[in-house]
Design a protein around this motif. Structure first.
Motif: not given
Length: 257
Positions: A175, A222, A224
């Motif tokens: 990141d 991040s 799902r």
């Protein structure tokens, strides 16, 4: 240390190539073809490799360098650079200079296409005022146009009539990415001490606007829900190719990595 094996414990050899005035480094034991990957990306974008030579990049001098610490993944920055449907909403200065970007069309959609300056725009500057001395070897059809090239994995090349802008990305974490951006001008322009601020300021603002957008997107990466990479529309075909390239590189990498 007379018993030291200087061959076994010497410096690590890397593959290097000089092009555009920069040293290109590959750490792979068996590097991919420079002609097919790097030079091939230029040919694929411009239609012919020699068209970039008209900008005489190896003869240009560094007029300004700005380093950005971006809290986003490098792949997100690549995707952002390749599309422009965000341009009309976050790049007011850029779409003033390149009106077609206001409609979401990016120069990289089409082979050989360069975004045309607006009718009353005199230069690639933050306010559309005249820039500095035009690169004299440009072809007439390259004048008053902006070309963007993505060279995977981490270089952007931007071509305008009086200067060249090169981005280099250095991923530090999943990141975080350092982006180093160079503005290159004719040697006589740099030596003369001419004011480069308006020429530099346009893409500096674009960079800041893009990187802020990437940083706002990064936390959602991040999720799902995003695990499959999201949805791409037909106009993002070139981003789809980038995704396929990344997946292919991962598949080729040793399992330990």
């Amino acid at each position: 240390m007379p018993d030291l094996d200087r061959v076994a414990y010497g410096l690590v050899k890397v593959h290097v190539r000089e092009w555009l005035g920069y040293v290109w480094v590959c750490l792979a034991e068996e590097p991919p073809s420079f002609e097919e990957t790097v030079l091939g990306a230029v040919t694929e974008r411009l239609g012919a490799l020699d068209l970039i030579d008209n900008y005489e990049p190896t003869t240009l001098d560094l007029g300004r360098r700005i380093t950005y610490d971006v809290k986003a993944n490098w792949k997100l920055i690549v995707e952002n650079f390749m599309e422009c449907y965000h341009c009309g909403t976050i790049h007011p200065e850029l779409v003033e200079v390149l009106p077609e970007f206001a409609d979401g069309y990016a120069a990289q959609y089409y082979v050989g296409h360069g975004a045309l300056f607006g009718e009353n725009i005199q230069g690639f500057t933050v306010d559309g005022s005249p820039g500095v001395d035009r690169i004299p070897s440009l072809a007439d059809e390259q004048d008053r146009r902006y070309y963007a090239i993505t060279i995977k994995p981490q270089v952007f090349i931007n071509l305008v009539p009086d200067h060249v802008i090169i981005h280099r990305m250095f991923p530090l974490a999943v990141d975080r990415t350092i982006v180093e951006c160079d503005w290159l001008f004719l040697p006589e322009v740099v030596a003369s001490g001419k004011d480069l601020d308006k020429s530099v300021e346009l893409f500096h603002r674009v960079n800041e606007q893009d990187f802020e957008a990437c940083e706002r997107c990064q936390p959602r990466m991040s999720s799902r829900v995003y695990a499959d990479g999201g949805v791409l529309v037909p106009s993002e075909h070139h981003i789809g190719i980038f995704h396929d390239w990344v997946k292919d590189q991962i598949a080729r990498a040793p399992a330990a990595r």
